[in-house]
Motif scaffolding. Structure first.
Motif, PDB file in Angstrom:
ATOM      1  N   ILE A 199     -24.531  52.097  -3.723  1.00 56.09           N
ATOM      2  CA  ILE A 199     -24.599  53.549  -3.549  1.00 56.09           C
ATOM      3  C   ILE A 199     -23.753  54.190  -4.643  1.00 56.09           C
ATOM      4  CG2 ILE A 199     -24.080  55.481  -1.994  1.00 56.09           C
ATOM      5  CD1 ILE A 199     -24.461  53.571   0.343  1.00 56.09           C
ATOM      6  N   VAL A 200     -24.294  55.232  -5.274  1.00 58.43           N
ATOM      7  CA  VAL A 200     -23.617  55.888  -6.392  1.00 58.43           C
ATOM      8  C   VAL A 200     -23.114  57.262  -5.959  1.00 58.43           C
ATOM      9  CG1 VAL A 200     -23.873  56.776  -8.739  1.00 58.43           C
ATOM     10  CG2 VAL A 200     -25.051  54.667  -8.067  1.00 58.43           C
ATOM     11  N   ASP A 201     -21.828  57.510  -6.144  1.00 56.62           N
ATOM     12  CA  ASP A 201     -21.227  58.807  -5.850  1.00 56.62           C
ATOM     13  C   ASP A 201     -21.722  59.834  -6.878  1.00 56.62           C
ATOM     14  OD1 ASP A 201     -19.630  61.006  -5.328  1.00 56.62           O
ATOM     15  OD2 ASP A 201     -17.725  59.925  -5.489  1.00 56.62           O
ATOM     16  N   VAL A 202     -22.413  60.875  -6.411  1.00 60.07           N
ATOM     17  CA  VAL A 202     -22.929  61.904  -7.328  1.00 60.07           C
ATOM     18  C   VAL A 202     -22.325  63.273  -7.023  1.00 60.07           C
ATOM     19  CG1 VAL A 202     -25.086  60.652  -7.744  1.00 60.07           C
ATOM     20  CG2 VAL A 202     -24.986  62.330  -5.887  1.00 60.07           C
ATOM     21  N   SER A 203     -21.186  63.283  -6.340  1.00 60.46           N
ATOM     22  CA  SER A 203     -20.558  64.549  -5.945  1.00 60.46           C
ATOM     23  C   SER A 203     -20.228  65.424  -7.150  1.00 60.46           C
ATOM     24  CB  SER A 203     -19.277  64.276  -5.141  1.00 60.46           C
ATOM     25  OG  SER A 203     -19.540  63.450  -4.035  1.00 60.46           O
ATOM     26  N   ASP A 204     -19.719  64.810  -8.216  1.00 59.19           N
ATOM     27  CA  ASP A 204     -19.272  65.592  -9.376  1.00 59.19           C
ATOM     28  C   ASP A 204     -20.426  66.275 -10.106  1.00 59.19           C
ATOM     29  OD1 ASP A 204     -16.718  64.823  -8.819  1.00 59.19           O
ATOM     30  OD2 ASP A 204     -16.583  63.306 -10.407  1.00 59.19           O
ATOM     31  N   TYR A 245     -25.569  62.458   3.760  1.00 58.29           N
ATOM     32  CA  TYR A 245     -25.479  61.291   4.653  1.00 58.29           C
ATOM     33  C   TYR A 245     -25.006  60.062   3.875  1.00 58.29           C
ATOM     34  CZ  TYR A 245     -27.050  57.073   7.020  1.00 58.29           C
ATOM     35  OH  TYR A 245     -27.097  55.805   7.558  1.00 58.29           O
ATOM     36  N   TRP A 246     -25.637  59.798   2.732  1.00 55.45           N
ATOM     37  CA  TRP A 246     -25.238  58.623   1.959  1.00 55.45           C
ATOM     38  C   TRP A 246     -23.836  58.798   1.400  1.00 55.45           C
ATOM     39  CZ3 TRP A 246     -27.456  54.317   2.843  1.00 55.45           C
ATOM     40  CH2 TRP A 246     -28.807  54.275   3.219  1.00 55.45           C
ATOM     41  N   GLY A 247     -23.455  60.031   1.087  1.00 59.85           N
ATOM     42  CA  GLY A 247     -22.080  60.281   0.663  1.00 59.85           C
ATOM     43  C   GLY A 247     -21.094  59.949   1.763  1.00 59.85           C
ATOM     44  N   ALA A 248     -21.432  60.345   3.000  1.00 61.07           N
ATOM     45  CA  ALA A 248     -20.545  60.054   4.125  1.00 61.07           C
ATOM     46  C   ALA A 248     -20.367  58.562   4.336  1.00 61.07           C
ATOM     47  CB  ALA A 248     -21.097  60.709   5.397  1.00 61.07           C
ATOM     48  N   ALA A 302     -24.089  61.183  -2.346  1.00 57.85           N
ATOM     49  CA  ALA A 302     -24.321  59.893  -3.019  1.00 57.85           C
ATOM     50  C   ALA A 302     -25.795  59.539  -2.950  1.00 57.85           C
ATOM     51  CB  ALA A 302     -23.476  58.795  -2.371  1.00 57.85           C
ATOM     52  N   GLU A 303     -26.223  58.656  -3.874  1.00 59.34           N
ATOM     53  CA  GLU A 303     -27.610  58.191  -3.935  1.00 59.34           C
ATOM     54  C   GLU A 303     -27.661  56.677  -3.714  1.00 59.34           C
ATOM     55  OE1 GLU A 303     -29.153  61.419  -7.313  1.00 59.34           O
ATOM     56  OE2 GLU A 303     -28.695  59.341  -7.867  1.00 59.34           O
ATOM     57  N   PRO A 304     -28.616  56.210  -2.896  1.00 60.45           N
ATOM     58  CA  PRO A 304     -28.753  54.773  -2.653  1.00 60.45           C
ATOM     59  C   PRO A 304     -29.738  54.128  -3.632  1.00 60.45           C
ATOM     60  CG  PRO A 304     -30.140  55.969  -1.127  1.00 60.45           C
ATOM     61  CD  PRO A 304     -29.493  57.004  -2.011  1.00 60.45           C
ATOM     62  N   ALA A 322     -10.969  57.928   6.351  1.00 61.74           N
ATOM     63  CA  ALA A 322     -11.374  56.558   6.703  1.00 61.74           C
ATOM     64  C   ALA A 322     -12.870  56.426   6.734  1.00 61.74           C
ATOM     65  CB  ALA A 322     -10.783  56.174   8.057  1.00 61.74           C
ATOM     66  N   VAL A 323     -13.388  55.361   6.143  1.00 63.44           N
ATOM     67  CA  VAL A 323     -14.816  55.083   6.132  1.00 63.44           C
ATOM     68  C   VAL A 323     -15.056  53.874   7.032  1.00 63.44           C
ATOM     69  CG1 VAL A 323     -16.814  54.505   4.727  1.00 63.44           C
ATOM     70  CG2 VAL A 323     -15.012  55.962   3.798  1.00 63.44           C
TER      71      VAL A 323
END
Length: 246
Positions: A162-167, A210-213, A220-222, A244-245
């Motif tokens: 999963i790739v963090d794409v928040s920025d 959802y994927w970010g969470a 995030a993208e899967p 916490a995750v």
């Protein structure tokens, strides 16, 4: 043989807008990191319920500029009639040999749209055949990419990473809006399709939130690959991102 410089990522799209809508965040992140990216569209999207090939071409040009691509081409295969045949595989094999990517990005083999499934099968065939010197591929020398990675369309099987794409999230929304005709944002009346429905952008945000969470970030993208994903620094990879995750 006169060929362009090799690229880091070669992304294939059944229709112009598929890479942007399904993998736009990854593409924007990699572009910001200075990677060389190319998109190959298999069709012009001429069978779409909304817009025209001409309007889609203008939208694609805007999206290409926003992603900072090193190149983009269209194979002009028949929209809504993609099939995993030898004839349709060869130009895709040739594209892999011409651009010589490290990573090949493809639609997921599990999808509702027949063109997406066929495109995934075509890219999978071409990915392998591109490595075989005597296989048909536009007369170009063979090339062996490092990995084939699938982005998700309608379905989301368990991802490999999963790739963090928040920025780049706001840019990602701008990238989607480049395709105003498809999203019903061009002011032209037409059929209310899935992506032209009034709540599509809200659903898009919810999906990637959802994927970010799942990894403790905002968006995030899967992605999926048949290979194991190497991890050099688990301390950094699994650090908490503010909460916490599970």
């Amino acid at each position: 043989m006169d060929r362009p410089e090799p690229v880091d990522v070669l992304a294939f799209a059944p229709h112009p807008d598929d890479v942007e809508l399904c993998a736009g965040g990854l593409m924007l992140r990699l572009a910001a990191a200075g990677k060389r990216l190319v998109v190959v569209d298999l069709t012009r999207g001429e069978a779409s319920s909304r817009g025209t090939p001409e309007s889609r071409a203008r939208e694609t040009e805007a999206a290409t500029a926003l992603m900072g691509l090193a190149g983009r081409e269209n194979l002009e295969l028949p929209d809504s009639r993609l099939e995993a045949t030898a004839e349709m595989t060869e130009p895709i094999t040739a594209a892999i040999r011409r651009w010589r990517p490290h990573v090949v990005l493809s639609p997921c083999r599990e999808d509702l749209h027949p063109d997406h499934v066929a495109a995934a099968q075509l890219v999978q065939r071409a990915y392998y055949l591109a490595t075989i010197e005597r296989a048909a591929g536009g007369g170009l020398p063979s090339h062996r990419p490092d990995v084939l990675v699938e982005y998700y369309g309608h379905k989301e099987p368990d991802p490999s990473f999963i790739v963090d794409v928040s920025d780049v999230w706001e840019q990602r929304l701008d990238l989607a809006r480049c395709y105003a005709s498809q999203l019903g944002l061009d002011g032209v009346e037409g059929p209310v399709t899935n992506i032209a429905s009034p709540d599509f952008m809200r659903r898009l945000e919810a999906r990637y939130a959802y994927w970010g969470a799942r990894i403790g970030t905002s968006y995030a993208e899967p992605y999926r690959t048949d290979r194991l994903v190497p991890l050099d620094d688990p301390v950094d990879a699994f650090r908490k991102r503010g909460w916490a995750v599970l």
